[in-house]
Enzyme design. Structure first.
Site, mmCIF file in Angstrom:
data_model
loop_
_atom_site.group_PDB
_atom_site.id
_atom_site.type_symbol
_atom_site.label_atom_id
_atom_site.label_comp_id
_atom_site.label_asym_id
_atom_site.label_seq_id
_atom_site.Cartn_x
_atom_site.Cartn_y
_atom_site.Cartn_z
ATOM 1 N N ASP A 22 0.828 -1.209 0.000
ATOM 2 C CA ASP A 22 0.000 0.000 0.000
ATOM 3 C C ASP A 22 0.863 1.260 0.000
ATOM 4 O O ASP A 22 1.953 1.276 0.575
ATOM 5 C CB ASP A 22 -0.916 -0.020 1.243
ATOM 6 C CG ASP A 22 -2.052 0.971 1.109
ATOM 7 O OD1 ASP A 22 -2.405 1.356 -0.027
ATOM 8 O OD2 ASP A 22 -2.601 1.375 2.156
ATOM 9 N N HIS A 39 2.110 3.523 -9.143
ATOM 10 C CA HIS A 39 1.913 2.095 -9.441
ATOM 11 C C HIS A 39 3.088 1.549 -10.257
ATOM 12 O O HIS A 39 3.573 0.443 -10.005
ATOM 13 C CB HIS A 39 0.593 1.876 -10.176
ATOM 14 C CG HIS A 39 -0.618 2.227 -9.367
ATOM 15 N ND1 HIS A 39 -0.780 1.838 -8.049
ATOM 16 C CD2 HIS A 39 -1.743 2.946 -9.667
ATOM 17 C CE1 HIS A 39 -1.934 2.301 -7.584
ATOM 18 N NE2 HIS A 39 -2.531 2.975 -8.542
ATOM 19 N N LEU A 133 11.407 -19.904 -4.851
ATOM 20 C CA LEU A 133 10.385 -19.065 -4.221
ATOM 21 C C LEU A 133 9.031 -19.341 -4.871
ATOM 22 O O LEU A 133 8.912 -19.351 -6.100
ATOM 23 C CB LEU A 133 10.728 -17.576 -4.414
ATOM 24 C CG LEU A 133 9.687 -16.584 -3.860
ATOM 25 C CD1 LEU A 133 9.696 -16.547 -2.339
ATOM 26 C CD2 LEU A 133 9.927 -15.170 -4.405
#
Ligand code: IPE
Ligand code: IPE
Ligand code: MG
Length: 250
Positions: A22, A39, A133
């Site tokens: 955020d 963004h 991962l």
């Protein structure tokens, strides 16, 4: 220099981190730039965090990219985000896979345009030779949606006669929510200064450790992750027991 001692960290590392990324909008607004700029910059922080998790041997990372509530944003911003997802998939997936990242999308993807859905499906099929991962991207994800889809799935199993309704318990439910096959969520991180969950992994959060950071997502990096890891490593996870019980098991 790293702020955590790698020797200690190995046994006290979270096996699964989830992050509410955020603060992109505020980061851009502080620079008098459009929210879309934030963004775009946020993608760099994703890259840095993925690399840091690989280096730290954190095996599972789940990133909240778009919530089921984010459709309420101005159409232009939603459009920018969709375009960004497409471009990021096109640009990043092959390198991620080459670096040992197994990618998965969680959430209701039926709401996305076919071109984006195809990219999601396609990138999930590309498996690394050796997984370092597991990277899960939560897109059109909501924790309540996740619980409801698990309930529907179990109800369908009961209707088919595959599940006996009397056997429905927490562990059966647990097996039907998203990410059930991956390590349980150990560490929840939210950047951007807000202290809320915003409908992220509600079921999975039951015993996660929480870490809130004022850092805005585009500024998040390996050092910010290390700060969360160092704090996590110091915590005593009691799961209802006393500290005494943990230190001196019977
Ligand atoms: C998070 O940053 C990114 C998404 C929700 C897609 P925000 O866009 O929510 O940034 P702020 O909270 O407005 O600063
Ligand atoms: C949560 O952030 C969703 C993502 C980071 C993808 P929001 O910015 O949408 O959350 P609220 O609206 O402040 O709760
Ligand atoms: Mg926000």
């Amino acid at each position: 220099m790293s702020i955590i001692d790698p020797a200690i960290a190995v046994q006290r590392l979270p096996r699964h981190i989830a992050i509410v990324m955020d603060g992109n909008g505020r980061w851009a607004e502080a620079r008098h730039r459009p929210r879309s700029f934030g963004h775009h910059e946020g993608v760099k922080a994703v890259r840095a965090t993925v690399e840091a998790c690989i280096r730290r041997h954190v095996p599972t990372l789940t990133l909240f990219a778009f919530s089921s509530e984010n459709w309420k944003r101005p159409q232009e911003e939603v459009g920018t985000l969709m375009e960004l997802f497409m471009k990021a998939i096109d640009r990043e997936v092959d390198e991620l896979v080459a670096n040992g990242v197994a990618l998965r999308f969680v959430g209701d993807r039926s709401a996305f345009a076919p071109a984006l859905r195809e990219r999601m499906d396609h990138s999930e099929c590309k498996r690394p030779a050796q997984t370092r991962l597991n990277l899960n991207i939560a897109a059109n994800y909501g924790g309540r949606w996740d619980i409801v889809q698990a309930a529907r799935c179990i109800a369908a199993g009961v209707a088919r006669g595959d599940i006996d309704a009397d056997t429905i318990d927490e562990s059966l439910f647990d097996a039907h929510v998203s990410l059930a096959d991956l390590p349980p969520l150990d560490l929840f991180i939210r950047t951007g200064g807000e202290h809320r969950v915003s409908n992220f992994l509600l079921w999975q959060l039951a015993y996660a450790e929480l870490w809130f950071s004022d850092v805005l997502w585009p500024d998040f990096d390996a050092a910010a992750l290390d700060a969360a890891l160092a704090d996590y490593a110091r915590r005593e996870r009691r799961y209802g027991r006393t500290g005494q019980q943990l230190r001196h098991p019977a």
